[in-house]
Scaffold this active site. Structure first.
Site, short mmCIF file in Angstrom:
data_model
loop_
_atom_site.label_atom_id
_atom_site.label_comp_id
_atom_site.label_asym_id
_atom_site.label_seq_id
_atom_site.Cartn_x
_atom_site.Cartn_y
_atom_site.Cartn_z
N TYR A 142 -12.55 10.33 10.87
CA TYR A 142 -12.58 11.34 9.81
C TYR A 142 -13.91 12.07 9.76
CZ TYR A 142 -8.27 10.29 7.18
OH TYR A 142 -6.98 10.16 6.78
N LYS A 189 -7.66 -2.20 16.46
CA LYS A 189 -7.02 -1.96 17.76
C LYS A 189 -8.04 -2.36 18.82
CE LYS A 189 -3.67 -0.24 20.35
NZ LYS A 189 -2.34 -0.88 20.46
N ASP A 221 -0.70 -1.67 15.47
CA ASP A 221 0.72 -1.43 15.79
C ASP A 221 1.57 -2.60 15.32
OD1 ASP A 221 -0.57 -2.96 17.71
OD2 ASP A 221 0.39 -2.00 19.43
N ASP A 245 -5.22 4.86 6.15
CA ASP A 245 -4.49 6.03 5.65
C ASP A 245 -3.02 5.89 6.01
OD1 ASP A 245 -4.09 8.66 4.60
OD2 ASP A 245 -4.00 9.39 6.67
N ASP A 249 0.46 4.55 3.42
CA ASP A 249 1.66 5.37 3.17
C ASP A 249 2.90 4.55 3.53
OD1 ASP A 249 0.18 7.65 2.44
OD2 ASP A 249 1.56 8.98 3.50
#
Ligand code: IPM
Ligand code: MN
Length: 356
Positions: A142, A189, A221, A245, A249
């Site tokens: 970001y 990851k 994942d 983020d 959701d």
């Protein structure tokens, strides 16, 4: 208690739901004898329209001076469909996070039992799910260098983390795990990404200070899959900005709807409390947005920034009672909800206010 609260509604339904959240704060002040002094500030698309700047200096100054911020949402479809736009509403939000040092974003995913039927996930998998996300908020892809090269035909975004940035969010997450079921899942990851390898290394080094907390490491994942397969296996999850983020959701479906989820962004200074949903221009102005995420954000504000736990619980219990009474906004209604119980934004707010 006397406090200055800044209301920053932002864009779209942010305006509608934040107005309800503020009424709830007012009601609490009256009931418990507190004095909340309000001011308002612009951010996002509305700020661009008024000043050309998604976070005007005047807004930033007000934010720094206030004791806590009740925030709405930012965004406008105009920019989403124009990738070449140089000034964007989201820049205001990101700059606010950076300037206020809001490095920890707490997103509690808790399902009210009454909403078991509102999720697309089977009730028997969901019942009892209770997850607290710690999303790192001021680093990662970001905020790294971004740009174009090769005459604009190649684009890059640099993901960067420093040890201290991981350490401080890790400590917050470990501390929270201690007050809960003492389980921490760190998501990365690390099989591919270097910042993730640093992330994992730092989590492992901090874990030594918390021998009472059980730590596991999961790849992002696999976590995306496990959240849907078995959400109850998680207690506290700590992860980087972008992964957090996306995963929150996804996890909002565990709570029935995005319209239910509140968040707290905390760090060095003033805390910001906001729904995790966006500006939702598709339903803006229709009066149907779910105000419960903003109301629950007000509850988080009272608890975390002011230490008013009892007041905060009164709000949460009122929301629970409204749901028990069968009232729903459209996003959390299901096939069994009678039409008469489906309320708009303000009517839903009134039901909560009555029960405070
Ligand atoms: C959120 C939002 C923001 C983010 C956007 C609006 C920049 O999606 O708060 O989750 O990506 O952080
Ligand atoms: Mn998001």
């Amino acid at each position: 208690m006397k406090k200055n609260i800044l209301i920053v509604p932002g864009d779209g339904i942010g305006q509608e739901v934040t107005a309800v959240g503020k009424k709830v704060l007012d009601k609490i002040a009256a009931k418990f004898g507190h004095e909340f002094i309000y001011d308002e500030a612009l951010i996002g698309h509305v700020a661009i329209e008024a000043t050309g700047n998604p976070l005007p200096e005047e807004s930033l100054e007000k934010m720094k001076r206030s004791d806590a911020i009740l925030f709405g949402a930012v965004g406008h479809p105009k920019y989403d469909n124009d990738p070449s736009a140089k000034v964007r509403p989201e820049q205001g939000l990101l700059r606010m996070r950076k300037e206020l040092g809001l490095y920890a974003n707490l997103r509690p995913i808790k399902l009210f039992d009454e909403l078991l039927g509102a999720s697309s996930i089977k009730p028997e998998i969901l019942k009892g799910a209770d997850i607290l996300f710690f999303r790192e908020l001021t680093g990662d892809i970001y905020f790294g260098e971004k740009g174009r090269k090769n005459n604009g035909d190649t684009a890059y975004d640099v993901a960067e983390y420093s040890r201290y940035e991981v350490e401080r969010i890790a400590r917050k997450a470990f501390d929270a795990a201690r007050t809960r079921r003492k389980k921490l899942c760190s998501v990365d990851k690390a099989n591919v990404i270097e910042t993730s390898r640093l992330w994992r290394e730092v989590i492992q080094s901090i874990a030594v200070e918390y021998p009472d907390v059980t730590v596991e490491h999961q790849f992002v994942d696999a976590t995306a899959m496990l959240l849907i397969k078995d959400p109850r296996r998680f207690d506290v999850i700590v992860t980087a900005n972008l992964f957090g983020d996306i995963l929150t959701d996804e996890a909002s479906q565990i709570a029935g709807s995005m319209g239910m989820l509140a968040s707290a962004s905390i760090g060095d200074g003033t805390g910001v409390y906001e729904p995790i949903h966006g500006s939702a221009h598709d339903i803006t102005g229709k009066g149907i947005a779910n105000p419960l995420a903003s109301i629950l954000s007000a509850a988080l504000l009272l608890d975390i920034s002011f230490g008013l736990k009892e007041e905060s619980d009164v709000i949460i219990n009122a929301v629970d009672a409204v749901l028990k009474a069968g009232f729903r906004t459209k996003d959390i209604a299901d096939a069994t909800t009678p039409a008469a119980k489906i309320l708009g934004t303000n009517a839903m707010g009134e039901e909560v206010l009555q029960r405070i």
